[in-house]
Design a protein around this motif. Structure first.
Motif, PDB file in Angstrom:
ATOM      1  N   ASN A 195     -17.796  90.490  25.304  1.00  0.00           N
ATOM      2  CA  ASN A 195     -16.769  91.426  25.777  1.00  0.00           C
ATOM      3  C   ASN A 195     -16.749  91.425  27.305  1.00  0.00           C
ATOM      4  O   ASN A 195     -17.479  90.657  27.958  1.00  0.00           O
ATOM      5  CB  ASN A 195     -16.974  92.826  25.187  1.00  0.00           C
ATOM      6  CG  ASN A 195     -18.267  93.491  25.645  1.00  0.00           C
ATOM      7  OD1 ASN A 195     -18.885  93.107  26.643  1.00  0.00           O
ATOM      8  ND2 ASN A 195     -18.693  94.500  24.900  1.00  0.00           N
ATOM      9  N   GLN A 196     -15.931  92.287  27.876  1.00  0.00           N
ATOM     10  CA  GLN A 196     -15.764  92.335  29.327  1.00  0.00           C
ATOM     11  C   GLN A 196     -17.026  92.787  30.057  1.00  0.00           C
ATOM     12  O   GLN A 196     -17.144  92.606  31.277  1.00  0.00           O
ATOM     13  CB  GLN A 196     -14.575  93.231  29.706  1.00  0.00           C
ATOM     14  CG  GLN A 196     -14.769  94.709  29.430  1.00  0.00           C
ATOM     15  CD  GLN A 196     -14.426  95.121  27.999  1.00  0.00           C
ATOM     16  OE1 GLN A 196     -14.296  94.283  27.110  1.00  0.00           O
ATOM     17  NE2 GLN A 196     -14.268  96.419  27.791  1.00  0.00           N
ATOM     18  N   HIS A 197     -17.985  93.350  29.336  1.00  0.00           N
ATOM     19  CA  HIS A 197     -19.257  93.776  29.930  1.00  0.00           C
ATOM     20  C   HIS A 197     -20.332  92.691  29.786  1.00  0.00           C
ATOM     21  O   HIS A 197     -21.496  92.945  30.044  1.00  0.00           O
ATOM     22  CB  HIS A 197     -19.743  95.067  29.268  1.00  0.00           C
ATOM     23  CG  HIS A 197     -18.725  96.167  29.301  1.00  0.00           C
ATOM     24  ND1 HIS A 197     -18.289  96.765  30.476  1.00  0.00           N
ATOM     25  CD2 HIS A 197     -18.030  96.762  28.301  1.00  0.00           C
ATOM     26  CE1 HIS A 197     -17.388  97.693  30.192  1.00  0.00           C
ATOM     27  NE2 HIS A 197     -17.208  97.709  28.883  1.00  0.00           N
ATOM     28  N   LEU A 198     -19.896  91.508  29.328  1.00  0.00           N
ATOM     29  CA  LEU A 198     -20.792  90.360  29.085  1.00  0.00           C
ATOM     30  C   LEU A 198     -21.802  90.647  27.979  1.00  0.00           C
ATOM     31  O   LEU A 198     -22.877  90.053  27.935  1.00  0.00           O
ATOM     32  CB  LEU A 198     -21.495  89.921  30.373  1.00  0.00           C
ATOM     33  CG  LEU A 198     -20.564  89.542  31.519  1.00  0.00           C
ATOM     34  CD1 LEU A 198     -21.359  89.141  32.748  1.00  0.00           C
ATOM     35  CD2 LEU A 198     -19.601  88.433  31.112  1.00  0.00           C
ATOM     36  N   GLU A 199     -21.442  91.551  27.065  1.00  0.00           N
ATOM     37  CA  GLU A 199     -22.277  91.849  25.900  1.00  0.00           C
ATOM     38  C   GLU A 199     -21.845  90.934  24.757  1.00  0.00           C
ATOM     39  O   GLU A 199     -20.647  90.790  24.489  1.00  0.00           O
ATOM     40  CB  GLU A 199     -22.099  93.309  25.470  1.00  0.00           C
ATOM     41  CG  GLU A 199     -22.513  94.312  26.521  1.00  0.00           C
ATOM     42  CD  GLU A 199     -22.066  95.723  26.182  1.00  0.00           C
ATOM     43  OE1 GLU A 199     -22.836  96.643  26.505  1.00  0.00           O
ATOM     44  OE2 GLU A 199     -20.966  95.909  25.616  1.00  0.00           O
ATOM     45  N   LEU A 200     -22.810  90.355  24.089  1.00  0.00           N
ATOM     46  CA  LEU A 200     -22.533  89.486  22.948  1.00  0.00           C
ATOM     47  C   LEU A 200     -21.993  90.330  21.796  1.00  0.00           C
ATOM     48  O   LEU A 200     -22.633  91.296  21.384  1.00  0.00           O
ATOM     49  CB  LEU A 200     -23.813  88.760  22.533  1.00  0.00           C
ATOM     50  CG  LEU A 200     -23.703  87.744  21.412  1.00  0.00           C
ATOM     51  CD1 LEU A 200     -22.795  86.576  21.818  1.00  0.00           C
ATOM     52  CD2 LEU A 200     -25.089  87.227  21.041  1.00  0.00           C
ATOM     53  N   VAL A 201     -20.802  89.973  21.294  1.00  0.00           N
ATOM     54  CA  VAL A 201     -20.205  90.731  20.194  1.00  0.00           C
ATOM     55  C   VAL A 201     -20.166  89.939  18.897  1.00  0.00           C
ATOM     56  O   VAL A 201     -20.144  90.519  17.811  1.00  0.00           O
ATOM     57  CB  VAL A 201     -18.790  91.260  20.545  1.00  0.00           C
ATOM     58  CG1 VAL A 201     -18.853  92.216  21.727  1.00  0.00           C
ATOM     59  CG2 VAL A 201     -17.810  90.135  20.789  1.00  0.00           C
ATOM     60  N   MET A 202     -20.154  88.607  18.994  1.00  0.00           N
ATOM     61  CA  MET A 202     -20.110  87.771  17.793  1.00  0.00           C
ATOM     62  C   MET A 202     -20.794  86.443  18.075  1.00  0.00           C
ATOM     63  O   MET A 202     -20.729  85.921  19.190  1.00  0.00           O
ATOM     64  CB  MET A 202     -18.660  87.509  17.378  1.00  0.00           C
ATOM     65  CG  MET A 202     -18.534  86.845  16.005  1.00  0.00           C
ATOM     66  SD  MET A 202     -17.025  85.849  15.844  1.00  0.00           S
ATOM     67  CE  MET A 202     -17.490  84.360  16.719  1.00  0.00           C
ATOM     68  N   ALA A 203     -21.439  85.912  17.042  1.00  0.00           N
ATOM     69  CA  ALA A 203     -22.058  84.590  17.143  1.00  0.00           C
ATOM     70  C   ALA A 203     -21.906  83.883  15.809  1.00  0.00           C
ATOM     71  O   ALA A 203     -21.915  84.511  14.742  1.00  0.00           O
ATOM     72  CB  ALA A 203     -23.540  84.704  17.506  1.00  0.00           C
TER      73      ALA A 203
END
Length: 144
Positions: free
Chosen positions: A125-133
């Motif tokens: 996401n825009q916060h550089l948090e991993l949301v999907m892999a």
């Protein structure tokens, strides 16, 4: 474009531009899939839940993430499948997603004219948090 099995190297990466998730995305996806669960559709109900607002469908995020990576058509490659799909964090209306693909490995395939390339797909996401892999499996022609 033609990129043969022998041209893929583990560690190669590519990244996408951003894509912001809208309410329209969620409404259309619900209509296409029949998934009208309140987690996606009922703002008031969601206020009583841990995230306090609607979340995008995991399948929507998967489709958008993979679509982001499909900028060029490789005439000698086809999707063989996906493994290890995980939805790590919720995605909300207004979040902007970017996807990064890294060649994880190359393996022989039972059909000797093809090899199997495994791409590691990470969506942030825009916060550089991993949301999907997930892992994207590609069946790729070998040079002749």
């Amino acid at each position: 474009m033609k990129k043969y099995y022998e041209e893929f190297e583990p560690g190669q990466t590519r990244s996408t531009t951003g894509r912001t998730i809208t309410e329209t995305d969620i409404i259309l996806h619900a209509g296409q899939t029949g998934d009208f669960f309140p987690h996606h559709m009922d703002e008031e109900w969601c206020k009583t839940q841990p995230f306090k607002r609607r979340i995008a469908h995991g399948t929507l995020i998967f489709c958008i993430a993979i679509g982001q990576t499909a900028g060029e058509i490789n005439e000698v490659s086809m999707t063989y499948g996906y493994d290890r799909l995980r939805f790590i964090r919720p995605v909300f209306i207004g979040d902007t997603l970017r996807t990064e693909v890294t060649i994880k490995s190359k393996n022989e395939h039972k059909r000797p004219e093809y090899g199997l390339v495994v791409e590691q797909v990470h969506t942030y996401n825009q916060h550089l948090e991993l949301v999907m892999a997930c892992e994207h499996l590609l069946l790729v022609e070998k040079t002749r």
